[in-house]
Scaffold this motif. Structure first.
Motif, mmCIF file in Angstrom:
data_model
loop_
_atom_site.group_PDB
_atom_site.id
_atom_site.type_symbol
_atom_site.label_atom_id
_atom_site.label_comp_id
_atom_site.label_asym_id
_atom_site.label_seq_id
_atom_site.Cartn_x
_atom_site.Cartn_y
_atom_site.Cartn_z
ATOM 1 N N LYS A 72 -22.587 18.207 29.683
ATOM 2 C CA LYS A 72 -23.798 18.472 30.467
ATOM 3 C C LYS A 72 -25.032 18.455 29.579
ATOM 4 N N GLU A 76 -28.187 15.780 29.726
ATOM 5 C CA GLU A 76 -29.542 16.260 29.965
ATOM 6 C C GLU A 76 -30.494 15.769 28.889
ATOM 7 N N ALA A 81 -30.965 14.743 34.576
ATOM 8 C CA ALA A 81 -31.354 16.116 34.869
ATOM 9 C C ALA A 81 -30.668 16.632 36.130
ATOM 10 N N ASN A 82 -30.732 17.974 36.291
ATOM 11 C CA ASN A 82 -30.212 18.652 37.479
ATOM 12 C C ASN A 82 -28.748 18.299 37.741
ATOM 13 N N LEU A 83 -27.967 18.323 36.697
ATOM 14 C CA LEU A 83 -26.548 17.996 36.829
ATOM 15 C C LEU A 83 -25.748 19.268 37.034
ATOM 16 N N ASP A 84 -24.907 19.258 38.047
ATOM 17 C CA ASP A 84 -24.024 20.390 38.323
ATOM 18 C C ASP A 84 -22.757 20.211 37.490
ATOM 19 N N SER A 85 -22.562 21.092 36.496
ATOM 20 C CA SER A 85 -21.424 20.930 35.594
ATOM 21 C C SER A 85 -20.091 21.076 36.315
#
Length: 390
Positions: A72, A76, A81-85
């Motif tokens: 993650k 980034e 961006a805004n990545l849900d792990s």
């Protein structure tokens, strides 16, 4: 001034060459093979990185949360961006520790070999690529950066019922996989003296090193500091930049005969015994017990015969119980005691290593019995050596 130091260096080199030629017949090893020079050493580097491109042999993200967070964070930094792990399900990535050794006097841009080791539960690193990984030293500073395709020496194969693993597929190498980015500040020209550190500290060996240097350079330049350190002073000021490297090259090729303590090393697991040349044995008488006890167990089965009913024989197949009787297991134990007479073997006082081996072989002992006898000789105070059991 510079020409004067060049002349001094050439004179020292000529004197050392004569000493080396004269000492070849009597000396055993070079100083460089038994000692190190102050500051001339490797430095260990370490880093944490990711190996990608694996064929479903990477870490399981459910059991390796640090791998999930590393993926993650990497994405980034690369603009994802805004990545849900929690949505990451990949099995093609493995978290690894990267290690390397920074050679002495390594300059910026020099290549280094690195070792990549799996940190999570990846089953293999074969076919992966290490992403950019900074390598830091013990002081926390970054000295090199590693990246490249990894090469493993082992492999693993798995089917529904069995699996095969050859070597260690979770450890890999990258030849020239790192580039030096920072140099260790160390300049020989600024030194007024250098310490020679013996790998096996010994006062006798240190004195022989001092004597060899004194014979080559003259009195007063070499000093014994302790059993493992000899200090050499560099004569003169404002010296030529090549003076100290050339002098060290001459010193490390001086040959001496190193001394060592008498020692017997025993590996009980493998039955290996290694004895030094200085091992001595006081006069002892040795015998080895010859009592042998053998216990043999056998089990006999008492099977009753078939029973006739009305002229017919009835046998129940596949059952230890027959009509009219039961099958009985009768144990039978046989004990044999054999005692062989063994004579004492006397080892004369102050025997050498060869005489000790010949004496033990004369009794007809194996490695295990020899280990027991050496321990007994040590307990009796007749083994004049250190007995080290590993």
């Amino acid at each position: 001034m510079r020409s004067g130091f060049r002349t001094l260096t050439r004179s020292l080199a000529a004197g050392l060459s004569v000493l080396l030629m004269a000492g070849v017949a009597t000396a055993d090893v070079r100083i460089k093979d038994i000692a190190g020079f102050e500051g001339v050493r490797e430095n260990h580097l370490i880093g944490y990185g990711l190996v990608v491109g694996l064929s479903a042999t990477g870490d399981k993200l459910n059991s390796s949360p640090f791998t999930r967070e590393s993926i993650k964070g990497m994405l980034e930094r690369l603009g994802v961006a805004n990545l849900d792990s929690s949505s990451l399900k990949t099995t093609n990535t493995a978290a690894v520790m990267v290690t390397a050794k920074l050679p002495p006097f390594a300059r910026r841009g020099a290549p280094l070999d690195v070792t990549v080791s799996s940190l999570g539960d990846a089953s293999s690193l074969r076919g992966g690529t290490l992403l950019v990984t900074p390598l830091s030293g013990a002081d926390g500073e970054i000295y090199a950066v590693a990246q490249g395709a990894v090469a493993t020496s082992g492999f693993s194969a798995q089917g529904n019922a069995s699996s095969v693993v050859e070597g260690v597929p979770t450890i890999a190498k990258i030849e020239n996989g790192a580039i030096v980015e920072r140099e260790v500040p160390f300049e020989l020209i600024n030194m007024d003296s250098m310490r020679i550190a013996l790998r096996d500290p010994d006062f006798t060996t240190a004195r022989r090193v001092r004597d060899a240097i004194t014979e080559a350079l003259g009195d007063g330049l070499a000093t014994i500091l302790d059993s493992g350190t000899v200090e050499v002073a560099f004569p003169g000021k404002g010296r030529d930049p090549e003076f100290i490297p050339e002098l060290i090259a001459d010193l490390e090729n001086l040959t001496i005969r190193p001394d060592s303590i008498a020692r017997v090393v025993v590996d009980e697991k493998s039955g290996t015994i290694v004895m030094g040349a200085n091992v001595r044995i006081g006069q002892v008488a040795i015998t080895q017990g010859g009592l042998t006890v053998r216990v043999n167990e056998r089990f006999n089965v008492s099977q009753p015969g078939p029973v006739s009913v009305g002229g017919s024989t009835i046998v129940v197949p596949g059952s230890p119980i027959s009509i009219g009787g039961n099958t009985v297991v009768v144990p039978e134990t046989e004990i044999e005691i054999e005692e062989r007479e063994r004579q004492f073997t006397i080892l004369p006082g102050d025997v050498s290593l060869q005489e000790l081996v010949d004496g033990l072989n004369a009794i007809g002992l194996g490695a295990r019995q020899t280990i027991a006898i050496l321990q007994a000789i040590k307990a009796a105070g007749a083994l004049h050596a250190d007995l080290e059991i590993i």
